[in-house]
Design an enzyme around this catalytic site. Structure first.
Site, PDB file in Angstrom:
ATOM      1  N   GLN A   1      -8.141   0.989  10.978  1.00 30.74           N
ATOM      2  CA  GLN A   1      -6.814   1.521  10.689  1.00 30.74           C
ATOM      3  C   GLN A   1      -6.725   3.008  11.054  1.00 30.74           C
ATOM      4  OE1 GLN A   1      -3.723  -0.032  10.406  1.00 30.74           O
ATOM      5  NE2 GLN A   1      -4.872  -1.430   9.122  1.00 30.74           N
TER       6      GLN A   1
ATOM      7  N   ASP B   1     -15.307   1.649   8.464  1.00 31.52           N
ATOM      8  CA  ASP B   1     -14.321   0.722   9.024  1.00 31.52           C
ATOM      9  C   ASP B   1     -13.156   1.577   9.522  1.00 31.52           C
ATOM     10  OD1 ASP B   1     -12.266  -0.979   9.530  1.00 31.52           O
ATOM     11  OD2 ASP B   1     -12.197  -1.883   7.539  1.00 31.52           O
TER      12      ASP B   1
HETATM   13  C1  LIG Z   1      -8.776  -1.440   7.336  1.00 34.99           C
HETATM   14  C2  LIG Z   1      -8.981  -2.734   8.060  1.00 34.99           C
HETATM   15  N1  LIG Z   1     -10.222  -3.177   8.265  1.00 34.99           N
HETATM   16  C3  LIG Z   1     -10.467  -4.318   8.914  1.00 34.99           C
HETATM   17  C4  LIG Z   1      -9.437  -5.098   9.383  1.00 34.99           C
HETATM   18  C5  LIG Z   1      -9.764  -6.354  10.081  1.00 34.99           C
HETATM   19  O1  LIG Z   1      -9.377  -6.271  11.409  1.00 34.99           O
HETATM   20  P1  LIG Z   1      -9.508  -7.565  12.309  1.00 34.99           P
HETATM   21  O2  LIG Z   1      -8.653  -8.618  11.665  1.00 34.99           O
HETATM   22  O3  LIG Z   1      -9.018  -7.135  13.629  1.00 34.99           O
HETATM   23  O4  LIG Z   1     -10.929  -7.955  12.299  1.00 34.99           O
HETATM   24  C6  LIG Z   1      -8.127  -4.692   9.183  1.00 34.99           C
HETATM   25  C7  LIG Z   1      -6.995  -5.539   9.622  1.00 34.99           C
HETATM   26  O5  LIG Z   1      -5.967  -5.586   9.004  1.00 34.99           O
HETATM   27  C8  LIG Z   1      -7.896  -3.474   8.520  1.00 34.99           C
HETATM   28  O6  LIG Z   1      -6.650  -3.027   8.300  1.00 34.99           O
END
Ligand SMILES: Cc1ncc(COP(=O)(O)O)c(C=O)c1O
Length: 414
Positions: free
Chosen positions: A210, A207
């Site tokens: 960030q 993921d």
């Molecule tokens: C580390 C991380 N992963 C996933 C997400 C999810 O992102 P999104 O809401 O754009 O799907 C976020 C959002 O805050 C995040 O900080």
């Protein structure tokens, strides 16, 4: 420590690109310290979207007329920009989705439902954002696979010494981890996790929501099999993100969403799927959003990701130093060298929402809550924290304003 004049990144100059800073909030200039939730938008990106709507807008991939071809070229140019950003081997491995959450669900459903079974183990981290936690917990539950966490040490670093125990739990098939924690700013050792995942015969899902806004992200160097990002955290519009996946895995996967555009042929008895990336892009694409995403990538590339990372590193070191002098503050997470531009803290027994509300009266926007990391909050023994996060337009004096604001919060709640 002082934030030095950074020759490569001039935050004061960049700030002029962001119309949001022309407004006052409660009569004060905006100190926007919530970029980890979503970043502000530069004029260059907004102009690219407007221009697309005004000059090149039609549905993509379907028309044979010139305008439709222009729109398709806009979308595909954006795809190539995402490919280049990630140093992905091929543009067909880049799938446009709504956001990082959708990208991670795509992998969990399309790979997980087919490949996981009882006796398998799905591993995520205790630090994980819910978007890379809940889909895996859910799909593990549906397939009968075990769901395990890599624990954290007291600094908020992953305890990689626990991997051996995890491997003893069964057949590890998925390792899913964030590159940078949205809550503590911890930079995780995803390269090491990816190598371990592959030793176990597992896929590595990173993921990078960030990480992509703040540092060079090279999917080939990272060694992951899937990488998820969101445009809105990196100066792009909301409503678009991307999943990168290895072609050989994507090709063997079932689709996630089915319907228009993603098919090769549809008959009453059988439907077959289109080629990559179309197999995973059902329905009308987020065309203008993708164009905006491409423009945001251009904007950040022009600044330089190394310069962005270095500047944020200076900001976070400065913030940790200044904040640690505030009486009653409790700072969470690793030292500055091991984190991105994010600082989580609590102040005395004041509820984080109260802290954020008092700061708002000074025009200071920070986040208060669990940051979509409830397992991490349990590990920290709190229900919520305050979080300040920085980006290319953050000025050191905004950190000074945060510190003065916290002194005022203490007086209000004394
Ligand atoms: C580390 C991380 N992963 C996933 C997400 C999810 O992102 P999104 O809401 O754009 O799907 C976020 C959002 O805050 C995040 O900080």
């Amino acid at each position: 420590m002082a934030v030095t004049a950074q020759p490569k990144l001039d935050a004061r100059k960049l700030r002029a690109d962001f119309p949001i800073f022309e407004q006052a909030f409660h009569g004060k200039p905006l100190a926007f310290l919530d970029s980890a939730a979503s970043s502000q938008k530069p004029r260059q990106m907004l102009a690219a979207m407007t221009q697309f709507y005004e000059t090149s807008y039609a549905n993509v991939h379907r028309g044979v007329y010139e305008l439709a071809e222009r729109a398709t070229a806009g979308l595909e140019t954006a795809r190539e920009k995402v490919r280049a950003l990630l140093n992905a081997p091929a543009a067909r491995e880049v799938i446009f989705v709504r956001n990082a959450t959708e990208a991670l669900n795509l992998v969990a459903y399309a790979w997980g439902l087919t490949n996981l079974r009882p006796g398998d183990v799905v591993v995520v981290t205790e630090l994980e954002h819910h978007s890379n936690f809940v889909p895996w917990q859910y799909i593990a539950g549906r397939t009968g696979a075990e769901f395990r966490l890599i624990p954290l040490d007291d600094e908020g670093q992953l305890r990689l010494d626990a991997l051996e125990n995890v491997a003893g739990e069964g057949n590890v098939r998925v390792v899913a981890a964030g590159v940078v924690s949205n809550s503590l700013g911890t930079v995780n050792q995803v390269e090491r996790l990816a190598a371990w995942a592959h030793e176990q015969g597992a896929i590595m899902v990173a993921d990078a929501a960030q990480a992509a806004p703040h540092r060079v992200l090279d999917v080939q160097a990272l060694g992951a099999d899937f990488v998820a990002i969101s445009a809105h955290k990196m100066c792009g519009p909301s409503g678009v993100g991307a999943l990168w996946g290895r072609a050989e895995l994507l090709e063997r996967m079932e689709p996630f969403l089915v319907g228009g555009h993603m098919i090769r042929s549809v008959r009453a008895d059988v439907t077959t799927w289109g080629e990559l990336p179309h197999k995973f892009e059902a329905g009308t694409a987020p065309m203008a959003e993708a164009v905006g995403f491409g423009a945001a990538i251009d904007y950040l590339t022009e600044i330089g990701f190394d310069a962005i990372e270095q500047y944020e590193h200076e900001l976070v070191a400065y913030a940790l130093e200044q904040l640690s002098d505030v009486p009653g503050i409790r700072l969470y997470g690793p030292p500055a060298e091991q984190r991105a531009g994010i600082v989580s803290f609590n102040l005395d027994d004041v509820h984080p929402h109260d802290v954020a509300q008092v700061l708002d009266l000074d025009g200071i926007a920070i986040r208060a809550g669990h940051h979509c990391c409830q397992p991490l909050m349990s590990r920290l023994g709190v229900a919520a924290t305050n979080r300040a996060s920085f980006y290319v337009y953050t000025l050191p004096e905004e950190i000074d304003r945060l510190v003065s604001g916290l002194h005022r919060v203490r007086k209000v709640f004394a």
